[in-house]
Design an enzyme around this catalytic site. Structure first.
Site, PDB file in Angstrom:
ATOM      1  CB  CYS A  84      -0.887   0.014   1.250  1.00 11.87           C
ATOM      2  SG  CYS A  84      -1.817  -1.519   1.509  1.00 11.87           S
ATOM      3  NE  ARG A 113      -6.418  -4.096   1.444  1.00  7.84           N
ATOM      4  CZ  ARG A 113      -7.389  -4.952   1.714  1.00  7.84           C
ATOM      5  NH1 ARG A 113      -8.659  -4.596   1.583  1.00  7.84           N
ATOM      6  NH2 ARG A 113      -7.105  -6.170   2.146  1.00  7.84           N
ATOM      7  CB  VAL A 123      -1.372  -8.825  -1.101  1.00  7.10           C
ATOM      8  CG1 VAL A 123      -0.585 -10.123  -1.023  1.00  7.10           C
ATOM      9  CG2 VAL A 123      -0.751  -7.891  -2.132  1.00  7.10           C
ATOM     10  CB  VAL A 124      -3.453 -10.996   2.782  1.00  8.28           C
ATOM     11  CG1 VAL A 124      -4.131 -11.851   3.849  1.00  8.28           C
ATOM     12  CG2 VAL A 124      -2.197 -11.693   2.276  1.00  8.28           C
ATOM     13  CG  ASN A 130       3.801   0.076   2.244  1.00 10.75           C
ATOM     14  OD1 ASN A 130       3.421  -0.879   1.577  1.00 10.75           O
ATOM     15  ND2 ASN A 130       4.905   0.749   1.954  1.00 10.75           N
ATOM     16  N   GLY A 131       2.958  -2.927   4.047  1.00 13.13           N
ATOM     17  CA  GLY A 131       3.890  -4.017   4.288  1.00 13.13           C
ATOM     18  C   GLY A 131       3.230  -5.370   4.294  1.00 13.13           C
ATOM     19  CD  GLU A 132       1.641  -9.357   2.884  1.00 12.33           C
ATOM     20  OE1 GLU A 132       0.678  -9.860   3.494  1.00 12.33           O
ATOM     21  OE2 GLU A 132       1.511  -8.599   1.914  1.00 12.33           O
ATOM     22  CB  SER A 186      13.076 -10.128  -6.356  1.00  9.73           C
ATOM     23  OG  SER A 186      14.250  -9.710  -7.007  1.00  9.73           O
TER      24      SER A 186
END
Length: 605
Positions: free
Chosen positions: A2, A45, A48-49, A72-74, A371
């Protein structure tokens, strides 16, 4: 992933939507905001989940206080943390990591940070206390910029969002110019280049309250005594790397991998494709190449062979659904303007341009990709780790061109700073900050300094590049080798282990035996591919030549004589890292000109 932003103790009003518009590339799926008397939080946004349950800004009330988060993140340990919080009485309405992070902050305040495994930049507003908390992940994968402005605070995932505030002017003072010319495309940790714009450093957090911002470092690399044998170390490395990759597979949307045919991306691809085959799926993989690169490729010390053969070998062995992105010189240069806007700063020239074009292609098929960035910094893979002459020389090892950089400074700017001192002071400060146990041998001490220099500087440039180019395309890119557990463990591992058999990343190669074909496992390191087509150099040279005859802002920063010298000759050393040769350095000058013009930068000297 995000974009986040905030306005504290400043008028918001119509500014909200102006700032939100700068955030939609990173967050194309939804935008929202929370507006209170002295705090406005903004969010855009990329889903992703948990599409339904992860909307932000998100609020929760606990023990008489209401907390609202933009994030913002995971998080890669969401379920572990959720279980811990449930035992403490917390209940959840969704399976989003945002909700878990918010409850973790409500429970532990800033004590939640050491519990997080992930990549993140987030802000939490405490409504009753009128206090804002800001935090950034350990390794600096996710960005967070801020500016103290007219008695208030502005923050955002990207600089362009801060510049969108009506009373903020894009200004460049001599220090910012020195960053661009003497250190760029790297920059001093915490420096946002634009005057008074700062970046929250990796592993830092802080509170904004009653007009004051107080920051502290909550994480840094710490040295430790390494007691494991080589084989025990290799076993631990194998487990850490595989666990990091597998944790980062979590997604409710299609997932793929970058595949360069090198060690790092091949490890990630092999682990994920194996897991997906077990689940009856096929992994999409992606590679970038350039028109006629096989025809024009020239082996160098940094890039001894091209990637095509190794990519095909991995694709055939793993049975992936492979996709090629082949770029022409025209396409490459055609992304200069967008890449500069994506980064908000001059960047790594066509290394940025190609990645932006590549990410756009990938996004047509998947929303998340993994990556291989950061393995070289952590495992000591770059040539300068293993070249004693460069390694033992003072100065940033990826930019052994201090004299050339100082000659690039324009006469109008040259008297504003001492170029050699500017570079040396930042280099020496980072070396001093390296945590090193007493009694460490001179070689081990130097390698610890090298690790810290690379992670604090060079790695940040690559992470900036990967985040901005991918998120500008609405693509989330994850970097498993940036798992903090890997970085912490490897920092204490002796250099002789990392340099196993005299090979770059020898320890990692040994740890991954059986996972990759020997041809790939022991292949000499090859950097991110660049174009070797002579037409590209011709095109950028022509554009710089045209500028030489014009009165443009570039020449307030850059010496015309230095540009002419570059056009007529060759560089003794790449401008930055391994990839920025003559063509890329000329393209960097074009990026500076584009940046000065597009952002209407006011020069403050």
């Amino acid at each position: 992933m995000c974009a986040i932003a905030g306005i504290l103790d400043l008028p918001a009003g119509g500014t909200i939507h102006r700032m939100l518009r700068t955030m939609t590339k990173r967050g194309p799926d939804a935008t929202a905001y929370l507006e209170e008397e002295c705090c406005t939080l903004l969010h855009a946004r990329l889903v992703v989940v948990d599409n339904a349950g992860g909307a932000q800004p998100m609020s929760v009330t606990a023990e008489g206080e209401t907390f609202t988060i933009v994030y913002n993140g995971e998080l890669y340990n969401t379920e572990d943390l959720r279980g811990e919080l449930q035992k403490l009485g917390h209940s959840f309405r969704s399976h989003s990591d945002t909700e878990v992070l918010l409850h973790a902050y409500a429970q532990f305040r800033d004590g939640c940070l050491p519990k997080l495994n992930g990549i993140f930049a987030f802000a939490v507003w405490e409504h009753k206390a009128k206090r804002l908390f800001l935090a950034r992940d350990r390794m600096g994968v996710k960005p967070l910029f801020y500016k103290l402005h007219q008695g208030g605070l502005l923050f955002g995932s990207e600089i362009k969002t801060i510049l969108a505030y009506p009373t903020v002017t894009a200004q460049l003072d001599p220090q910012g110019a020195a960053e661009i010319l003497l250190l760029g495309p790297g920059r001093t940790p915490g420096c946002g280049i634009f005057r008074d714009v700062m970046e929250l450093e990796p592993g830092c957090c802080g509170y904004y309250e009653a007009g004051r911002l107080s920051l502290c470092r909550w994480w840094k690399l710490l040295d430790r005594e390494h007691r494991e044998t080589f084989e025990e170390t290799a076993e631990q490395v194998r487990w850490l790397v595989k666990d990091a990759i597998q944790r980062q597979m979590v997604s409710d949307v299609p997932i793929g991998t970058f595949l360069s045919g090198g060690l790092d991306s091949s490890i990630i691809t092999a682990v994920i494709s194996g897991r997906m085959r077990e689940q009856g799926g096929q992994l999409p993989t992606f590679s970038v190449d350039y028109t006629d690169n096989d025809k024009f490729f020239t082996p160098t010390k940094f890039q001894p062979n091209s990637d095509g053969y190794y990519i095909r070998l991995m694709q055939e062995k793993l049975g992936t659904e492979h996709h090629w992105c082949v770029l022409t010189p025209q396409e490459l240069l055609g992304h200069l303007e967008e890449a500069t806007h994506a980064r908000d700063l001059p960047g790594m020239a066509d290394v940025d341009f190609s990645l932006l074009a590549f990410c756009k292609r990938i996004r047509q098929r998947v929303t998340v990709a993994l990556s291989g960035e950061c393995a070289d910094e952590i495992f000591g893979g770059y040539p300068w780790f293993r070249d004693p002459e460069i390694r033992d020389r003072d100065g940033f090892p990826w930019a052994q061109n201090t004299l050339q950089r100082c000659e690039t400074v324009s006469p109008a700017l040259g008297g504003c700073f001492d170029g050699e001192d500017y570079i040396r002071s930042r280099y020496e400060t980072t070396c001093r900050e390296s945590d090193i146990l007493p009694g460490t041998s001179p070689l081990e001490r130097r390698m610890k300094e090298m690790a810290n220099l690379n992670q604090r500087w060079f790695m940040q440039t690559l992470l900036d590049r990967k985040d901005r180019m991918s998120m500008y395309s609405g693509l989330e890119v994850r970097v498993p080798f940036c798992d903090h557990r890997i970085a912490e463990y490897l920092y204490g591992v002796p250099w002789e282990f990392k340099d196993y058999q005299g090979k770059e990343k020898g320890l990692l190669r040994h740890a991954m035996e059986g996972i990759l074909p020997p041809e790939v496992l022991w292949r000499k390191k090859s950097p991110y591919p660049k174009t070797w087509h002579p037409q590209y150099l011709q095109m950028v040279a022509e554009r710089v030549t045209q500028l030489l005859n014009q009165d443009v802002p570039l020449w307030q920063l850059v010496s015309r004589d230095a540009a002419r010298k570059l056009l007529e000759g060759e560089q003794s050393w790449p401008w930055y890292g391994q990839l920025m040769g003559k063509a890329q350095t000329l393209a960097y000058l074009l990026q500076i000109q584009e940046w000065l013009t597009r952002y209407q930068v006011e020069l403050m000297w």
